[in-house]
Design a protein around this motif. Structure first.
Motif, PDB file in Angstrom:
ATOM      1  N   GLU A   1     -32.691 -56.588 -72.968  1.00  0.00           N
ATOM      2  CA  GLU A   1     -31.713 -57.468 -73.085  1.00  0.00           C
ATOM      3  C   GLU A   1     -31.871 -58.274 -75.108  1.00  0.00           C
ATOM      4  OE1 GLU A   1     -29.533 -59.169 -70.842  1.00  0.00           O
ATOM      5  OE2 GLU A   1     -30.053 -57.237 -69.716  1.00  0.00           O
ATOM      6  N   LYS A   2     -33.409 -58.269 -74.944  1.00  0.00           N
ATOM      7  CA  LYS A   2     -33.266 -58.652 -76.780  1.00  0.00           C
ATOM      8  C   LYS A   2     -32.487 -57.401 -77.189  1.00  0.00           C
ATOM      9  CE  LYS A   2     -36.864 -61.391 -77.892  1.00  0.00           C
ATOM     10  NZ  LYS A   2     -38.268 -61.424 -78.592  1.00  0.00           N
ATOM     11  N   LEU A   3     -33.112 -56.242 -77.123  1.00  0.00           N
ATOM     12  CA  LEU A   3     -32.457 -55.304 -78.062  1.00  0.00           C
ATOM     13  C   LEU A   3     -30.397 -55.635 -77.724  1.00  0.00           C
ATOM     14  CD1 LEU A   3     -31.879 -52.221 -79.106  1.00  0.00           C
ATOM     15  CD2 LEU A   3     -31.792 -51.347 -77.564  1.00  0.00           C
ATOM     16  N   VAL A   4     -30.048 -55.731 -76.477  1.00  0.00           N
ATOM     17  CA  VAL A   4     -28.691 -55.957 -77.125  1.00  0.00           C
ATOM     18  C   VAL A   4     -28.677 -56.784 -77.470  1.00  0.00           C
ATOM     19  CG1 VAL A   4     -26.877 -56.036 -75.100  1.00  0.00           C
ATOM     20  CG2 VAL A   4     -28.235 -53.952 -74.860  1.00  0.00           C
ATOM     21  N   THR A   5     -28.510 -58.378 -77.341  1.00  0.00           N
ATOM     22  CA  THR A   5     -28.186 -59.395 -77.802  1.00  0.00           C
ATOM     23  C   THR A   5     -28.285 -58.777 -79.657  1.00  0.00           C
ATOM     24  OG1 THR A   5     -29.034 -60.421 -75.830  1.00  0.00           O
ATOM     25  CG2 THR A   5     -28.688 -61.220 -78.086  1.00  0.00           C
ATOM     26  N   ASN A   6     -29.744 -58.400 -80.117  1.00  0.00           N
ATOM     27  CA  ASN A   6     -29.633 -58.167 -81.597  1.00  0.00           C
ATOM     28  C   ASN A   6     -28.626 -57.621 -81.588  1.00  0.00           C
ATOM     29  OD1 ASN A   6     -31.724 -59.832 -81.887  1.00  0.00           O
ATOM     30  ND2 ASN A   6     -33.569 -58.583 -81.524  1.00  0.00           N
ATOM     31  N   TRP A   7     -28.260 -56.278 -81.211  1.00  0.00           N
ATOM     32  CA  TRP A   7     -27.877 -54.857 -81.584  1.00  0.00           C
ATOM     33  C   TRP A   7     -26.087 -56.110 -81.708  1.00  0.00           C
ATOM     34  CZ3 TRP A   7     -22.432 -53.110 -79.748  1.00  0.00           C
ATOM     35  CH2 TRP A   7     -21.835 -52.662 -79.779  1.00  0.00           C
ATOM     36  N   LEU A   8     -25.634 -56.694 -80.822  1.00  0.00           N
ATOM     37  CA  LEU A   8     -24.314 -57.576 -80.745  1.00  0.00           C
ATOM     38  C   LEU A   8     -24.044 -58.662 -81.053  1.00  0.00           C
ATOM     39  CD1 LEU A   8     -23.742 -57.936 -76.593  1.00  0.00           C
ATOM     40  CD2 LEU A   8     -22.711 -56.281 -77.988  1.00  0.00           C
ATOM     41  N   GLU A   9     -25.230 -59.257 -81.651  1.00  0.00           N
ATOM     42  CA  GLU A   9     -24.941 -60.207 -83.033  1.00  0.00           C
ATOM     43  C   GLU A   9     -24.713 -59.743 -84.248  1.00  0.00           C
ATOM     44  OE1 GLU A   9     -25.226 -63.869 -82.797  1.00  0.00           O
ATOM     45  OE2 GLU A   9     -25.900 -63.240 -80.846  1.00  0.00           O
ATOM     46  N   ALA A  10     -25.375 -58.538 -84.766  1.00  0.00           N
ATOM     47  CA  ALA A  10     -25.187 -57.569 -86.173  1.00  0.00           C
ATOM     48  C   ALA A  10     -23.981 -56.960 -85.643  1.00  0.00           C
ATOM     49  CB  ALA A  10     -26.248 -56.350 -86.039  1.00  0.00           C
TER      50      ALA A  10
ATOM     51  N   TRP B   1     -41.205 -56.452 -68.543  1.00  0.00           N
ATOM     52  CA  TRP B   1     -41.077 -56.803 -69.747  1.00  0.00           C
ATOM     53  C   TRP B   1     -39.661 -55.325 -70.342  1.00  0.00           C
ATOM     54  CZ3 TRP B   1     -43.031 -59.329 -73.612  1.00  0.00           C
ATOM     55  CH2 TRP B   1     -43.865 -60.287 -73.693  1.00  0.00           C
ATOM     56  N   GLU B   2     -39.533 -54.456 -69.684  1.00  0.00           N
ATOM     57  CA  GLU B   2     -38.740 -53.360 -70.066  1.00  0.00           C
ATOM     58  C   GLU B   2     -37.392 -53.965 -69.361  1.00  0.00           C
ATOM     59  OE1 GLU B   2     -39.211 -50.999 -70.612  1.00  0.00           O
ATOM     60  OE2 GLU B   2     -40.843 -50.798 -71.198  1.00  0.00           O
TER      61      GLU B   2
ATOM     62  N   ASP C   1     -29.984 -66.534 -78.366  1.00  0.00           N
ATOM     63  CA  ASP C   1     -31.623 -65.548 -78.762  1.00  0.00           C
ATOM     64  C   ASP C   1     -32.989 -66.959 -77.837  1.00  0.00           C
ATOM     65  OD1 ASP C   1     -30.429 -63.770 -79.961  1.00  0.00           O
ATOM     66  OD2 ASP C   1     -29.727 -64.929 -81.815  1.00  0.00           O
ATOM     67  N   MET C   2     -32.390 -68.093 -78.227  1.00  0.00           N
ATOM     68  CA  MET C   2     -33.458 -69.081 -77.676  1.00  0.00           C
ATOM     69  C   MET C   2     -33.768 -68.831 -76.198  1.00  0.00           C
ATOM     70  SD  MET C   2     -34.375 -70.210 -81.057  1.00  0.00           S
ATOM     71  CE  MET C   2     -35.363 -70.618 -80.188  1.00  0.00           C
ATOM     72  N   ARG C   3     -33.065 -69.284 -75.215  1.00  0.00           N
ATOM     73  CA  ARG C   3     -33.371 -68.459 -74.084  1.00  0.00           C
ATOM     74  C   ARG C   3     -34.560 -67.283 -73.489  1.00  0.00           C
ATOM     75  NH1 ARG C   3     -30.512 -72.321 -75.171  1.00  0.00           N
ATOM     76  NH2 ARG C   3     -33.440 -72.865 -75.163  1.00  0.00           N
TER      77      ARG C   3
END
Length: 69
Positions: free
Chosen positions: A58-67, A52-53, A9-11
């Motif tokens: 990447e942020k969407l997928v990372t957050n989804w996987l984290e959940a 930006w896209e 997330d930090m990256r």
């Protein structure tokens, strides 16, 4: 206890900071560093709009996987 952020997330936060400064190359490098760690193909962006896209995805997928871990 809930983990609020991982190193990955930090990256992506660092990538966003680069993009906010108009630095597409370093932003893509950060995103690809994360993708490489998970064995994913590299991404690219030809301009700021594409960058930006990429970052949003990447942020969407990372957050989804984290959940779901």
């Amino acid at each position: 206890d809930h983990l609020l952020a991982h190193g990955w997330d930090m990256r992506l936060i660092e990538a966003e900071n680069f993009l906010q400064q108009g630095q597409i190359g370093p932003m893509i490098d950060k995103v690809n560093h994360v993708r490489d760690a998970f064995g994913l193909d590299a991404v690219s962006a030809a301009n700021e709009t594409e960058a930006w896209e990429v970052l949003k995805w990447e942020k969407l997928v990372t957050n989804w996987l984290e959940a779901h871990l």
